[in-house]
Motif scaffolding. Sequence first.
Motif, short mmCIF file in Angstrom:
data_model
loop_
_atom_site.label_atom_id
_atom_site.label_comp_id
_atom_site.label_asym_id
_atom_site.label_seq_id
_atom_site.Cartn_x
_atom_site.Cartn_y
_atom_site.Cartn_z
N GLY A 93 -61.03 35.73 -30.18
CA GLY A 93 -60.43 36.87 -29.24
C GLY A 93 -59.67 37.74 -30.51
O GLY A 93 -59.41 37.35 -31.45
N VAL B 221 -56.97 40.14 -30.18
CA VAL B 221 -55.67 40.15 -30.27
C VAL B 221 -55.00 38.88 -29.37
O VAL B 221 -55.41 38.80 -28.26
CB VAL B 221 -54.90 41.57 -29.95
CG1 VAL B 221 -53.43 41.55 -30.05
CG2 VAL B 221 -55.67 42.42 -30.75
N ASP B 222 -54.04 38.10 -29.76
CA ASP B 222 -53.39 37.02 -29.04
C ASP B 222 -52.42 37.81 -27.98
O ASP B 222 -51.22 37.76 -28.22
CB ASP B 222 -52.59 36.07 -29.89
CG ASP B 222 -52.46 35.10 -29.14
OD1 ASP B 222 -52.63 34.69 -27.99
OD2 ASP B 222 -51.67 34.17 -29.87
N GLN C 277 -56.48 35.76 -23.62
CA GLN C 277 -56.08 34.37 -23.36
C GLN C 277 -56.83 33.98 -21.99
O GLN C 277 -57.25 32.65 -21.73
CB GLN C 277 -54.72 33.95 -22.99
CG GLN C 277 -53.93 33.99 -24.52
CD GLN C 277 -52.38 34.09 -24.58
OE1 GLN C 277 -51.76 33.56 -23.30
NE2 GLN C 277 -51.65 34.33 -25.50
N PRO D 296 -58.92 28.06 -30.23
CA PRO D 296 -59.26 29.51 -30.10
C PRO D 296 -58.49 30.27 -31.50
O PRO D 296 -57.70 29.70 -31.83
CB PRO D 296 -58.80 30.13 -28.86
CG PRO D 296 -57.46 29.29 -28.61
CD PRO D 296 -57.85 28.16 -29.01
N LYS D 297 -59.30 31.22 -31.95
CA LYS D 297 -58.93 31.96 -33.08
C LYS D 297 -58.88 33.42 -32.55
O LYS D 297 -59.80 34.03 -32.30
CB LYS D 297 -60.26 31.89 -34.19
CG LYS D 297 -59.90 32.89 -35.54
CD LYS D 297 -58.65 32.52 -36.03
CE LYS D 297 -58.36 33.28 -37.37
NZ LYS D 297 -57.34 33.16 -38.06
N TYR D 298 -57.55 33.83 -32.85
CA TYR D 298 -57.29 35.26 -32.56
C TYR D 298 -57.10 36.07 -33.74
O TYR D 298 -56.37 35.47 -34.64
CB TYR D 298 -55.84 35.42 -31.62
CG TYR D 298 -56.19 34.61 -30.29
CD1 TYR D 298 -56.62 35.35 -29.29
CD2 TYR D 298 -55.52 33.18 -30.07
CE1 TYR D 298 -56.87 34.76 -28.09
CE2 TYR D 298 -55.71 32.77 -28.97
CZ TYR D 298 -56.33 33.43 -27.89
OH TYR D 298 -56.47 32.69 -26.65
N GLU E 66 -52.06 39.50 -34.34
CA GLU E 66 -51.21 39.46 -33.34
C GLU E 66 -50.39 40.67 -32.90
O GLU E 66 -50.37 41.58 -33.92
CB GLU E 66 -50.02 38.44 -33.82
CG GLU E 66 -50.34 36.97 -34.12
CD GLU E 66 -50.59 36.23 -32.85
OE1 GLU E 66 -49.76 36.39 -32.04
OE2 GLU E 66 -51.19 35.23 -32.87
N LYS F 137 -54.76 30.76 -17.51
CA LYS F 137 -54.10 30.49 -18.71
C LYS F 137 -54.89 29.11 -19.34
O LYS F 137 -55.27 28.31 -18.58
CB LYS F 137 -52.80 30.20 -18.44
CG LYS F 137 -52.04 31.37 -17.80
CD LYS F 137 -50.42 31.10 -17.56
CE LYS F 137 -49.57 32.11 -17.19
NZ LYS F 137 -48.15 32.04 -16.96
#
Length: 353
Positions: free
Chosen positions: A176, A178-179, A184, A206-208, A211, A352
């Motif tokens: 992703g 941006v977290d 999400q 998951p890898k964001y 932040e 979610k």
Amino acid sequence: MRRGLKITLVTVTGAALTLGGASACGGKKAGGDSGDDNGKKTLKVGLAFDIGGRGDQSFNDSAAAGLTKAEKDLHVTTKEISAQPDEPDSDKESRLRLLASTGYNPVIGVGFSYTASLLKVAKAFPNTKFFVVDADGCKVEGANVAGSCFSEEQGSFLVGAAAALKSKTGKIGFIGGVDVPLIQKFFAGYQAGAKKAKPGITVLPPKYLTEPPNFNGFKDTGLGNEAAKGQLDKGADVIYHAAGGAGIGVIKTVGAAGKWAIGVDSDQYNQPAVADVKTHILTSMVKHVDLSVFNFVESVANNQFKAGTVQYNLQNDGVGYATSGGNVDDIKAKLDDLKAQIVAGKITVPTKP
């Protein structure tokens, strides 16, 4: 046609704000900006892009496609302005104010991060129609404000199922940009679809890429590249990205490794930036931002504007999956059956993780 435009804005504090990389496009009728040959006023549409702008070959380009269709089919004139990485919200507000104050009506903000600024500016320009793509929380307010939101989790469910069915290692990944809750949602649907299609599949954490308030994860292809390498090293042989322009780095790295990549927002199989690895694009989760932008402009042009938000989902084909390249032809019947179950309410897709 695109031509360079550099705009300097003055914020409410008096500080100068320079917005580079903006562009303007003309879609004029014979009568110019003020009207056509019949004396009818030509609509002037202002659009403010999210980070990455036109050319990201993903989210922004989908919005741009809707605007281009409006130019062609509705004969409107347009102006586009791009966002800058890590900019403050005041820049978004100033950008929208510039468009509204110079006669652009309607004005469009592309991306959930425009929501608060757009609602504020809309109050100051009650005679201007405003539209936000990906309205934060799927909510807007004001008699002159409309918005769109998407069931990204539903489209992501289908590509998650595709990933699981196509994986040979039994491990799939997600990256992703941006977290934030919106991204999400993509992962939640992807994970659920994979587990539904193949209960024993391993979905890597998951890898964001960044932040908040750092939104460079939607633009920096290098970040996408490194994240993809990390998930490939963990055994993933299918990786889905929801990272805007940064996702180009994901696709190129995954493709170079001979594994499957899954695109987002647009049908990325057809994007020039990944032409050299497109045979490794399994599918894309298509999010019809273009449709939402065009529908809004058309409603204003036809004096049929309605305030509030419109939800785009599988039922109205606002989201879906791409079949370009034929790489999901062998599992298409299964994916379409899952789609039918979602539309019928037999499957409820989580929003979610």
